[in-house]
Design an enzyme around this catalytic site. Structure first.
Site, mmCIF file in Angstrom:
data_model
loop_
_atom_site.group_PDB
_atom_site.id
_atom_site.type_symbol
_atom_site.label_atom_id
_atom_site.label_comp_id
_atom_site.label_asym_id
_atom_site.label_seq_id
_atom_site.Cartn_x
_atom_site.Cartn_y
_atom_site.Cartn_z
ATOM 1 N N LYS A 116 -16.364 -19.465 13.245
ATOM 2 C CA LYS A 116 -16.873 -19.673 11.978
ATOM 3 C C LYS A 116 -18.263 -20.580 11.777
ATOM 4 O O LYS A 116 -19.277 -20.564 10.979
ATOM 5 C CB LYS A 116 -16.146 -19.721 10.699
ATOM 6 N N HIS A 235 -4.751 -13.577 0.031
ATOM 7 C CA HIS A 235 -5.569 -13.159 1.009
ATOM 8 C C HIS A 235 -5.266 -11.753 1.233
ATOM 9 O O HIS A 235 -5.594 -11.203 2.644
ATOM 10 C CB HIS A 235 -5.657 -14.154 2.177
ATOM 11 N N ARG A 292 -15.012 -5.156 13.020
ATOM 12 C CA ARG A 292 -14.150 -4.118 13.258
ATOM 13 C C ARG A 292 -14.327 -2.950 12.000
ATOM 14 O O ARG A 292 -15.181 -3.183 11.077
ATOM 15 C CB ARG A 292 -12.659 -4.361 13.308
HETATM 16 C C1 MV4 Z 1 -13.586 -20.091 -0.175
HETATM 17 C C2 MV4 Z 1 -13.535 -20.132 -1.645
HETATM 18 C C3 MV4 Z 1 -14.089 -20.765 -2.440
HETATM 19 N N1 MV4 Z 1 -14.773 -21.785 -1.730
HETATM 20 N N2 MV4 Z 1 -14.712 -20.968 0.545
HETATM 21 C C4 MV4 Z 1 -10.216 -16.814 1.318
HETATM 22 C C5 MV4 Z 1 -10.324 -15.889 2.396
HETATM 23 C C6 MV4 Z 1 -11.690 -16.674 3.383
HETATM 24 N N3 MV4 Z 1 -12.083 -15.443 3.790
HETATM 25 C C7 MV4 Z 1 -12.339 -17.228 2.494
HETATM 26 N N4 MV4 Z 1 -11.542 -17.561 1.213
HETATM 27 C C8 MV4 Z 1 -12.236 -18.568 0.414
HETATM 28 N N5 MV4 Z 1 -13.127 -19.326 0.666
HETATM 29 C C9 MV4 Z 1 -15.358 -21.618 -0.632
HETATM 30 N N6 MV4 Z 1 -16.239 -22.334 -0.110
HETATM 31 C C10 MV4 Z 1 -12.344 -19.112 -2.021
HETATM 32 C C11 MV4 Z 1 -11.738 -18.504 -0.990
HETATM 33 C C12 MV4 Z 1 -10.881 -17.564 -1.472
HETATM 34 C C13 MV4 Z 1 -10.891 -16.237 -1.507
HETATM 35 C C14 MV4 Z 1 -11.975 -15.437 -0.930
HETATM 36 C C15 MV4 Z 1 -12.147 -14.086 -0.933
HETATM 37 C C16 MV4 Z 1 -11.130 -13.309 -1.390
HETATM 38 C C17 MV4 Z 1 -9.798 -14.016 -2.047
HETATM 39 C C18 MV4 Z 1 -9.775 -15.368 -1.955
HETATM 40 C C19 MV4 Z 1 -8.734 -15.973 -2.561
HETATM 41 C C20 MV4 Z 1 -8.714 -17.448 -2.942
HETATM 42 C C21 MV4 Z 1 -9.714 -18.061 -2.169
#
Ligand code: MV4
Length: 503
Positions: A116, A235, A292
Site C-alpha cells: 500500500k 469491512h 482481481r
Molecule cells: C480509511 C478511513 C478513513 N480515513 N482511511 C476501511 C477498509 C480499508 N480499505 C480502508 N478503510 C478505511 N480507511 C482513512 N484515511 C475509513 C475506512 C473505513 C471504510 C472504508 C471503506 C468502506 C468502509 C469503511 C468502513 C470503516 C472504515
C-alpha cells in the site's frame, strides 16, 4: 488460444466463471476440497479434481495441488476468482512458470498494488490524489509526532501489507500515538510478516466509491464507471449500487480519468478496481487497487452490458479490447444485495448448515449468482456468502422497489440468513434517499435489526398459541361432540401457520 480453464476457487464465483467459459466454448476444470465434493461448481464444470482436506490451506490455497490438477487436466489457463490466491503474486508467477496463463494482471502489478505504501508512491507520481499522510515511518518518535501533527488528528495507522480493513488503527490524539504505532507494527508483523506502517488523515463519514477498469496487453485501458459500496459492516460489503447516488457526472468523469491513470501506472492488464474514499464535500482520494475480479462485478455488467469474465479471458488470450470508451455507458440502475448464511439477530454469527428449501426470485430485471441447492450443506470452512441478488431497473427508485419484490420472493429454510436485514436496508429512509456513507449500518443498526431478534420470539409465541388452541379444540371435540361451535377444529389455520408457504 485458451481451450480449457481451471477455476482455482469455489462457491458462486466458480459457477459464475464456468458459465462464461461454457458460453465461449471453453472447457472448465473445477477443483475441490473434501468439504466440497458435492458442491455446485464440481457438478457444473466439465471435469473436477480433488485438492485436499477441507481447510483452505490444504485446498484452495494449496498452490502445488492446484498446479498438479491443471497439469493432469491439461488446462491452458487458471482463473483465480476472488479471495484465496487471486492476489497472490507468487501464485501468478508459478502459474506462468508451469507454462500456463494466469487470468489476471502480471505479478508485477499485483505486487506493486499489494504494497500500500508503494501504491501511494506510484499514485503520487501519476497525479492521482491520495489521502494526506506519510511515507514509511521513521524510528524517531519525535519525527512520528511531528508527522501526525502535520497531518492533523485523528490519524489512521495502516499496515503497508494490509488492505481491505486489515491492519488499521485509529489514533485520536498525540498521547496514544507511539503506543498505537508499536501495537500496529507488532500486529502487522504477525499478520503479514511485514511491520511497515504509515499514517493517513482519518476521513470522517467517507463514502467508498470504486471504479471498474479493463486493460488489455496493447496499452488500452477503459473504465466501466463506479460502484457505490458504502453499505458495509466490519469491512464486509452488504449492498452495492451503480450509479452512485452521491456523485455528479462531472466528478464521475474526473474520478474515471484518475482510475485509468492508476491502472496505467502499473501497466495493468485485465479487470481491476480502483477504490476511492470520498468525504462529504466530494473530495476523493485513492485508497487501494484490487487486482482481481470483485464480488460486486455483476452490477457493472448489468448497467454496461459487458461480461467481465469473458473480457478477462479475451485479454488473457492477448486480444485487444473490443470496446472503446465512448461505447461504454451506464444504462439504468443496478443494485446488489449479498445474501449471507448468518444470523443478524445474533451478532451476525455465521449460520452454516443444511439448506432445507430454497425458492429464488425470478422475473424481470432479476439475476441471482449463487451455488446452493436444496439438500446442500453450507460448509463451516469458507465464506458464508450464499448468493448475490442483482437487480436492474430504469431508475434507482424502481430498482429499490424491484429489489424489495425479489427479496419478498426469496425463501431459504434450514439456516439463518440476512434476507430480512437487507429488506430493511431497502426500506430505510436514509438508503432510499441515497443519503448514506460508510457509517450507515452502524448508525441505523437498531432500525435495521427491528424484528430480527423479536421476530423469533413472535414466531415462538404464535406457535404456542396455535398449539394451545389446537389442543383446546381437540378436547372440545372429543368431550362435547354436540357443541356446535366446536364442530370444526382449527386444523386448517393451524396447518397454514406451520406449512411452508412460498410467499
Ligand atoms: C480509511 C478511513 C478513513 N480515513 N482511511 C476501511 C477498509 C480499508 N480499505 C480502508 N478503510 C478505511 N480507511 C482513512 N484515511 C475509513 C475506512 C473505513 C471504510 C472504508 C471503506 C468502506 C468502509 C469503511 C468502513 C470503516 C472504515
Amino acid at each position: 488460444m485458451i481451450k480449457k480453464i481451471l477455476i482455482a476457487n469455489r462457491g458462486e464465483i466458480a459457477v459464475r466463471i464456468i458459465r462464461s467459459c461454457r458460453e465461449m466454448g471453453i472447457l472448465s476444470v473445477a477443483v475441490y476440497s473434501d468439504a466440497d465434493r458435492s458442491a455446485m461448481h464440481v457438478r457444473y464444470a466439465d471435469e473436477a479434481y480433488r485438492l485436499g482436506a477441507a481447510p483452505s490451506s490444504e485446498s484452495y490455497l494449496n498452490i502445488s495441488a492446484i498446479l498438479n490438477a491443471a497439469k493432469k487436466a491439461k488446462a491452458d489457463a487458471i482463473h483465480p476468482g476472488y479471495g484465496f490466491l487471486s492476489e497472490n503474486a507468487e501464485f501468478a508467477t508459478k502459474v506462468k512458470a508451469a507454462g500456463l496463463i494466469f487470468i489476471g494482471p502480471s505479478p508485477y502489478s499485483i505486487t506493486a498494488m499489494g504494497d500500500k505504501m508503494r501504491a501511494r508512491e506510484l499514485m503520487k507520481k501519476a497525479n492521482v490524489p491520495i489521502v494526506p499522510g506519510s511515507g514509511a515511518l521513521s524510528d524517531s518518535e519525535a519525527e512520528i509526532y511531528s508527522m501526525a501533527e502535520e497531518i492533523g488528528y485523528p490519524v489512521m495507522i495502516k499496515a503497508s501489507a494490509g488492505g481491505g480493513g486489515k491492519g488499521m488503527r485509529l489514533v485520536h490524539s498525540a498521547k496514544e500515538l507511539i503506543a498505537s504505532v508499536k501495537l500496529a507494527k507488532s500486529e502487522a508483523i504477525t499478520a503479514f510478516g511485514n511491520d511497515a506502517v504509515y499514517l493517513e488523515k482519518y476521513l470522517l463519514e467517507p463514502h467508498h466509491i470504486e471504479f471498474q477498469i479493463l486493460a488489455d496487453n496493447h496499452g488500452n485501458v477503459v473504465h466501466l464507471y463506479e460502484r457505490e459500496c458504502s453499505v458495509q459492516r466490519r469491512h464486509q460489503k452488504v449492498v452495492e449500487e451503480t450509479p452512485s447516488p452521491f456523485i455528479t457526472d462531472t466528478i464521475r468523469q474526473e474520478m474515471a480519468l484518475h482510475a485509468i491513470s492508476a491502472a496505467k501506472s502499473v501497466n495493468y492488464s485485465g479487470a481491476g478496481t480502483i477504490e476511492f474514499l470520498m468525504d462529504k464535500n466530494h473530495n476523493f482520494y485513492f485508497l487501494e487497487m484490487n487486482t482481481r475480479l470483485q464480488v460486486e462485478h455483476p452490477i457493472t455488467e448489468r448497467v454496461t452490458g459487458v461480461d467481465l469474465v469473458k473480457a478477462q479471458i479475451k485479454v488473457a488470450m492477448n486480444e485487444p479490447l473490443d470496446l472503446i470508451q465512448e461505447d461504454i455507458q451506464q444504462r439504468g440502475h443496478s443494485i446488489e444485495c449479498r445474501i449471507y448464511a448468518e444470523d443478524p439477530g445474533n451478532g451476525f454469527r455465521p449460520s452454516p448448515g443444511l439448506i432445507k428449501q430454497i425458492t429464488e426470485p425470478l422475473g424481470l430485471g432479476v439475476r441471482t449468482d449463487g451455488y446452493v441447492y436444496e439438500g446442500y450443506e453450507i460448509p463451516v470452512y469458507y465464506d458464508p456468502l450464499i448468493s448475490k441478488l442483482i437487480i436492474w431497473a430504469p431508475t434507482r427508485k424502481e430498482a429499490i422497489d424491484r429489489m424489495k419484490r425479489a427479496l419478498f420472493e426469496y425463501k431459504i429454510t434450514g439456516i439463518k440468513t440476512n434476507i430480512s436485514f437487507v429488506q430493511r436496508i431497502m426500506e430505510a429512509p436514509a438508503f432510499v434517499e441515497g443519503n448514506y456513507n460508510t457509517h450507515f449500518i452502524d448508525e441505523h443498526i437498531d432500525e435495521l435489526l427491528q424484528g430480527d431478534q423479536k421476530c423469533e420470539q413472535r414466531e415462538d409465541i404464535a406457535m404456542i398459541i396455535a398449539y394451545l388452541d389446537y389442543q383446546n379444540k381437540q378436547h372440545k371435540r372429543m368431550d362435547f361432540h354436540k357443541d356446535a361451535s366446536s364442530k370444526s377444529s382449527n386444523w386448517k389455520n393451524f396447518g397454514r401457520l406451520f406449512r411452508h408457504n412460498p410467499y
